[in-house]
Enzyme design. Structure first.
Site: not given
Ligand code: HH2
Length: 273
Positions: A218, A254
């Site tokens: 992040k 995660r």
């Molecule tokens: N962060 C993201 C998405 N889902 N779910 C939980 N429970 N906690 C988190 O911190 C979280 C999440 C964002 O990251 P990512 O899936 O890598 O990216 P994007 O939202 O751009 O798909």
């Protein structure tokens, strides 16, 4: 079937691999659009030690708009079909219909970044299954959340929010022992807010549920390390932050870089045992 508590199924420290089936996720967007490639990546995560793989068909990165249900289903269902019965799955969605299809295909956990505020039908879908549920804090919505996040006391506000959402989920018929909580790193938070939440994780743990954290790659980590314009961060920075969160009591991590986290958290757990 009566499911065991989250902490038994996802033993601390448990690694949740991230599989975004999206063109626009901030770190792995576009890499897993072919369902065969996505399924192979999920299998690799399990062989690298992931306890569960979080499949998502909608980016929630700052500024993103969201996608219609049909698009999300079209992205995730072919992947879930390929993995059904083989890979433990979490579905990263706030939509009831997406969760329903994923649960039909054997998903174990529903990961809802809106904490049951996005779709009024989602609580019923989770309650009617034996799924686990992650409730995450977010101030605002992805499209605007990083514009001007403000808190008087971020730790008590986030803990208060999660306490209220936990009570809501339980009142909707979802057993408390199946729920985990997440402070929502980067979701409507400035650097200082994210750091305060990690330092104050104890206040969230006091709610009595396992805590999941999503720190992986992040931008906050890139910014802490001196790049004010960072949009992402390295695996090394992610692992360091995850170990620090583990030492403060977090249970589920995660992450994108599964093997690195499994090894680092395994070593940290052995030291602190
Ligand atoms: N962060 C993201 C998405 N889902 N779910 C939980 N429970 N906690 C988190 O911190 C979280 C999440 C964002 O990251 P990512 O899936 O890598 O990216 P994007 O939202 O751009 O798909």
């Amino acid at each position: 079937m009566r499911r065991s508590p989250v902490e038994e199924r996802l033993r601390r420290p448990a690694v949740m691999g991230i599989l975004n089936v999206t063109p626009d996720s901030f770190s792995d967007g576009g890499r897993h659009l072919d369902p065969d490639v996505a399924a192979a990546a999920a299998r690799q995560m399990v062989s690298d030690g992931a306890a569960i793989v979080d499949v998502g068909g909608e980016s929630t990165r700052p500024g993103s708009q969201g996608v219609p249900e049909e698009v999300e289903l079209r992205r995730v269902v072919p992947v879930l079909e390929r993995l059904a019965g083989e890979v433990p799955i979490s579905i990263d969605t706030s939509k009831a219909e997406v969760a329903r299809r994923a649960l039909e295909l054997g998903a174990l956990l529903v990961n809802d970044v809106t904490a049951l505020r996005g779709d009024p039908a989602l609580a019923g879908v989770v309650a009617g299954s034996d799924a686990y549920l992650c409730l995450m804090h977010m101030q605002g919505e992805p499209r605007t959340m990083q514009a001007a996040p403000t808190y008087d006391d971020v730790v008590s506000e986030v803990a208060g929010f999660l306490e209220e959402r936990l009570a809501f989920a339980v009142s909707a018929g979802i057993p408390e022992e199946r729920i985990c909580l997440d402070p929502g790193i980067g979701f409507g938070k400035k650097i200082a807010h994210n750091l305060a939440l990690l330092r104050g994780l104890e206040s969230i743990l006091a709610l009595g549920r396992p805590v999941l954290v999503g720190l992986s790659r992040k931008s906050v980590l890139g910014k802490i390390l001196g790049d004010p314009d960072a949009t992402t961060a390295t695996a090394a920075a992610s692992v360091g932050a995850a170990v620090a969160a583990f030492e403060r009591g977090a249970s589920i991590f995660r992450v994108h870089d599964v093997r690195e986290h499994v090894e680092a958290l395994g070593a940290a757990a052995a030291v602190s045992a």
